[in-house]
Design a protein around this motif. Structure first.
Motif, PDB file in Angstrom:
ATOM      1  N   UNK A 170     -10.358   0.752 -11.487  1.00 37.53           N
ATOM      2  CA  UNK A 170     -10.566   1.747 -10.440  1.00 37.53           C
ATOM      3  C   UNK A 170      -9.968   1.172  -9.170  1.00 37.53           C
ATOM      4  N   UNK A 171      -9.189   1.960  -8.444  1.00 39.60           N
ATOM      5  CA  UNK A 171      -8.634   1.472  -7.188  1.00 39.60           C
ATOM      6  C   UNK A 171      -8.526   2.599  -6.172  1.00 39.60           C
ATOM      7  N   UNK A 172      -8.615   2.208  -4.903  1.00 34.63           N
ATOM      8  CA  UNK A 172      -8.485   3.124  -3.770  1.00 34.63           C
ATOM      9  C   UNK A 172      -7.529   2.473  -2.785  1.00 34.63           C
ATOM     10  N   UNK A 173      -6.608   3.245  -2.264  1.00 32.80           N
ATOM     11  CA  UNK A 173      -5.677   2.760  -1.256  1.00 32.80           C
ATOM     12  C   UNK A 173      -5.550   3.828  -0.179  1.00 32.80           C
ATOM     13  N   UNK A 174      -5.792   3.449   1.061  1.00 33.48           N
ATOM     14  CA  UNK A 174      -5.734   4.420   2.160  1.00 33.48           C
ATOM     15  C   UNK A 174      -4.988   3.813   3.347  1.00 33.48           C
ATOM     16  N   UNK A 175      -4.156   4.614   3.969  1.00 30.71           N
ATOM     17  CA  UNK A 175      -3.436   4.240   5.182  1.00 30.71           C
ATOM     18  C   UNK A 175      -3.693   5.320   6.223  1.00 30.71           C
ATOM     19  N   UNK A 176      -3.876   4.918   7.476  1.00 32.93           N
ATOM     20  CA  UNK A 176      -4.139   5.881   8.530  1.00 32.93           C
ATOM     21  C   UNK A 176      -3.402   5.468   9.789  1.00 32.93           C
ATOM     22  N   UNK A 177      -2.658   6.389  10.376  1.00 32.01           N
ATOM     23  CA  UNK A 177      -2.019   6.151  11.661  1.00 32.01           C
ATOM     24  C   UNK A 177      -2.981   6.515  12.776  1.00 32.01           C
ATOM     25  N   UNK A 187       1.753   4.101  17.728  1.00 35.42           N
ATOM     26  CA  UNK A 187       1.986   2.655  17.677  1.00 35.42           C
ATOM     27  C   UNK A 187       1.093   1.874  16.719  1.00 35.42           C
ATOM     28  N   UNK A 188      -0.041   2.427  16.321  1.00 34.93           N
ATOM     29  CA  UNK A 188      -0.983   1.664  15.492  1.00 34.93           C
ATOM     30  C   UNK A 188      -1.276   2.353  14.177  1.00 34.93           C
ATOM     31  N   UNK A 189      -1.600   1.551  13.198  1.00 35.75           N
ATOM     32  CA  UNK A 189      -2.027   2.053  11.905  1.00 35.75           C
ATOM     33  C   UNK A 189      -3.008   1.076  11.289  1.00 35.75           C
ATOM     34  N   UNK A 190      -3.665   1.516  10.247  1.00 36.07           N
ATOM     35  CA  UNK A 190      -4.614   0.662   9.538  1.00 36.07           C
ATOM     36  C   UNK A 190      -4.510   0.953   8.049  1.00 36.07           C
ATOM     37  N   UNK A 191      -4.945  -0.016   7.250  1.00 33.20           N
ATOM     38  CA  UNK A 191      -4.962   0.204   5.803  1.00 33.20           C
ATOM     39  C   UNK A 191      -6.239  -0.375   5.207  1.00 33.20           C
ATOM     40  N   UNK A 232      -8.186  -5.149   4.042  1.00 33.36           N
ATOM     41  CA  UNK A 232      -8.073  -4.227   5.171  1.00 33.36           C
ATOM     42  C   UNK A 232      -7.223  -4.895   6.245  1.00 33.36           C
ATOM     43  N   UNK A 233      -6.605  -4.075   7.081  1.00 36.87           N
ATOM     44  CA  UNK A 233      -5.797  -4.656   8.137  1.00 36.87           C
ATOM     45  C   UNK A 233      -5.263  -3.639   9.118  1.00 36.87           C
ATOM     46  N   UNK A 234      -4.552  -4.149  10.105  1.00 35.05           N
ATOM     47  CA  UNK A 234      -3.954  -3.344  11.164  1.00 35.05           C
ATOM     48  C   UNK A 234      -2.443  -3.511  11.155  1.00 35.05           C
ATOM     49  N   UNK A 235      -1.736  -2.455  11.527  1.00 36.40           N
ATOM     50  CA  UNK A 235      -0.284  -2.454  11.587  1.00 36.40           C
ATOM     51  C   UNK A 235       0.139  -1.992  12.984  1.00 36.40           C
ATOM     52  N   UNK A 236       1.096  -2.702  13.563  1.00 41.62           N
ATOM     53  CA  UNK A 236       1.675  -2.321  14.855  1.00 41.62           C
ATOM     54  C   UNK A 236       3.095  -1.836  14.585  1.00 41.62           C
ATOM     55  N   UNK A 280      -1.547  -7.542  10.440  1.00 43.87           N
ATOM     56  CA  UNK A 280      -2.564  -8.549  10.173  1.00 43.87           C
ATOM     57  C   UNK A 280      -3.517  -7.964   9.148  1.00 43.87           C
ATOM     58  N   UNK A 281      -3.837  -8.727   8.135  1.00 38.72           N
ATOM     59  CA  UNK A 281      -4.759  -8.243   7.119  1.00 38.72           C
ATOM     60  C   UNK A 281      -5.673  -9.352   6.647  1.00 38.72           C
TER      61      UNK A 281
END
Length: 128
Positions: A16-23, A27-31, A50-54, A67-68
């Motif tokens: 079972x797996x879940x993958x989510x990305x959100x802007x 300028x910023x996003x998270x996963x 989990x982490x943040x994307x610039x 960074x994750x």
């Protein structure tokens, strides 16, 4: 959820797996990632990240910095549970080429007796 049907070389297995990305704006996003597998299929029974994307960290349109952090429970119960962090920079060198240097620090690595390990990486992605 997926099921691996038993065959001549592998027993039946469930994952079972879940993958989510959100802007968050321009300028910023998270996963967020979570995976669970029974002990016949993967090296880790449970893994969460989990982490943040610039976006455009140095002003380049398609570059990304991130960074994750993750935590994993191995399927082999004699191994330690590990936790880690990663920092990366993905440079879009051309429309078809990305270069991503990264550094990872793994705390209590599952397959090591050390208290931590540092991993330097370099990924190359070519789109054809």
């Amino acid at each position: 959820m997926s099921r691996l049907i038993e065959n001549g070389s592998l027993p039946q297995g469930d994952t079972f797996s879940v993958s989510a990305d959100q802007d968050f704006g321009d300028r910023l996003g998270a996963f967020f990632r979570y995976a669970h597998a029974d002990d016949t299929f993967r090296d880790f029974r449970k893994r969460i990240a989990a982490g943040l994307i610039v976006k455009r960290p140095l002003g380049f349109e398609y570059d990304r910095a991130g960074f994750g952090a993750w935590h994993g429970t191995p399927t082999d119960q004699s191994l330690r549970t590990e936790t880690g962090v990663e920092i990366y920079y993905r440079a879009q060198v051309s429309p078809f080429l990305q270069i991503t240097p990264d550094i990872q620090i793994v705390f209590d690595p599952a397959n090591s007796t050390r208290s931590s390990e540092v991993i330097l990486g370099l990924r190359l992605r070519i789109e054809l």
